[in-house]
Design a protein around this motif. Structure first.
Motif, PDB file in Angstrom:
ATOM      1  N   LEU A  38      84.574  63.411 -48.351  1.00  0.00           N
ATOM      2  CA  LEU A  38      83.821  63.269 -49.592  1.00  0.00           C
ATOM      3  C   LEU A  38      82.866  62.083 -49.528  1.00  0.00           C
ATOM      4  O   LEU A  38      81.728  62.160 -50.005  1.00  0.00           O
ATOM      5  N   ALA A  68      82.660  59.961 -58.957  1.00  0.00           N
ATOM      6  CA  ALA A  68      83.139  60.952 -57.993  1.00  0.00           C
ATOM      7  C   ALA A  68      84.143  60.359 -57.011  1.00  0.00           C
ATOM      8  O   ALA A  68      85.072  61.052 -56.573  1.00  0.00           O
ATOM      9  N   ASN A 101      83.119  65.366 -58.854  1.00  0.00           N
ATOM     10  CA  ASN A 101      82.439  65.742 -57.614  1.00  0.00           C
ATOM     11  C   ASN A 101      81.597  66.999 -57.796  1.00  0.00           C
ATOM     12  O   ASN A 101      80.595  67.177 -57.089  1.00  0.00           O
TER      13      ASN A 101
END
Length: 246
Positions: A38, A68, A101
């Motif tokens: 990520l 996020a 996200n």
């Protein structure tokens, strides 16, 4: 450091020093890798997208970036924490991580990547991570949602597809080649996402065929990485085509 701690924990479980909880240890390991994906994905995918689609630079908004990533770091803490963590807390953190996200992802002009396999594969991988986080969160609230589906969304789609897509792109870029793939690598990407759908969607929709789904998913996975190996072996074992060292 985190992997070292988990490795120590695993050996202590094998030696019966602490209670055996391999599932939690595996989930913690997966969460660490997902966090890395990520972070890295959030940095390179927008850049690759703007360059590959010849559109304006995708700006990073600090509030969205922190929103996020902070839930992911919290997940790392709670999954490694040795004590019992309330399932409701885990559900909330997983779902918040998925939603934030998704907001981040929606700014990356995914629709413009549909004709560029090196890009839609990256976007598909990141979306798989988001879906996996959301499913894991839901599994703590609904016992009918098997956590293994979320785990495989992350492992096959999020991590596996991201690895394949990144290797395919950087192997070209770092050997002086054009950032374009042919039909076979497109098939490889489709095969890997087919492996993901077979292991997740087919299992959910047709649980009676679960063993067949496992086999088909594994075969598609092997096909995908075999194609990559065949196509990229000459790319990675020959000199750069632009004459530069490396």
């Amino acid at each position: 450091m985190m992997f070292t701690l988990l490795n120590v924990k695993y050996h202590l479980m094998v030696l019966k020093v602490i209670p055996d909880d391999l599932k939690a240890t595996a989930l913690a390991t997966l969460t660490i890798i997902a966090a890395v994906v990520l972070v890295v994905g959030g940095r390179v995918i927008p850049f690759f997208t703007s360059r590959g689609t010849k559109t304006a630079t995708i700006t990073r908004i600090s509030v969205i970036e922190y929103a996020a990533l902070i839930p992911i770091w919290i997940l790392l803490i709670v999954t490694i924490y040795p004590g019992d963590v309330p399932s409701s807390l885990l559900a909330i953190v997983y779902i918040i991580a998925a939603v934030t996200n998704l907001v981040r992802f929606c700014r990356w002009r995914s629709i413009k990547t549909m004709r560029v396999p090196l890009l839609w594969s990256l976007h598909g991988a990141y979306l798989s991570l988001i879906l996996g986080l959301a499913w894991l969160g839901g599994s703590y609230l609904n016992s009918n949602m098997s956590p293994t589906i979320g785990i495989h969304l992350i492992a096959i789609g999020g991590i596996g597809a991201m690895i394949l897509a990144m290797m395919a792109r950087v192997s070209l870029g770092h050997t002086g080649r054009k950032l374009q793939v042919g039909r076979w690598m497109t098939i490889a990407f489709i095969s890997l996402f087919g492996s993901l759908l077979t292991r997740t969607l087919l299992v959910v929709l047709m649980p009676i065929s679960v063993l067949d789904a496992y086999v088909i998913s594994a075969i598609l996975w092997v096909i995908s990485f075999t194609i990559f190996t065949v196509i990229y072996f000459p790319v990675l074992t020959r000199a750069r085509v632009d004459g530069h060292p490396g």
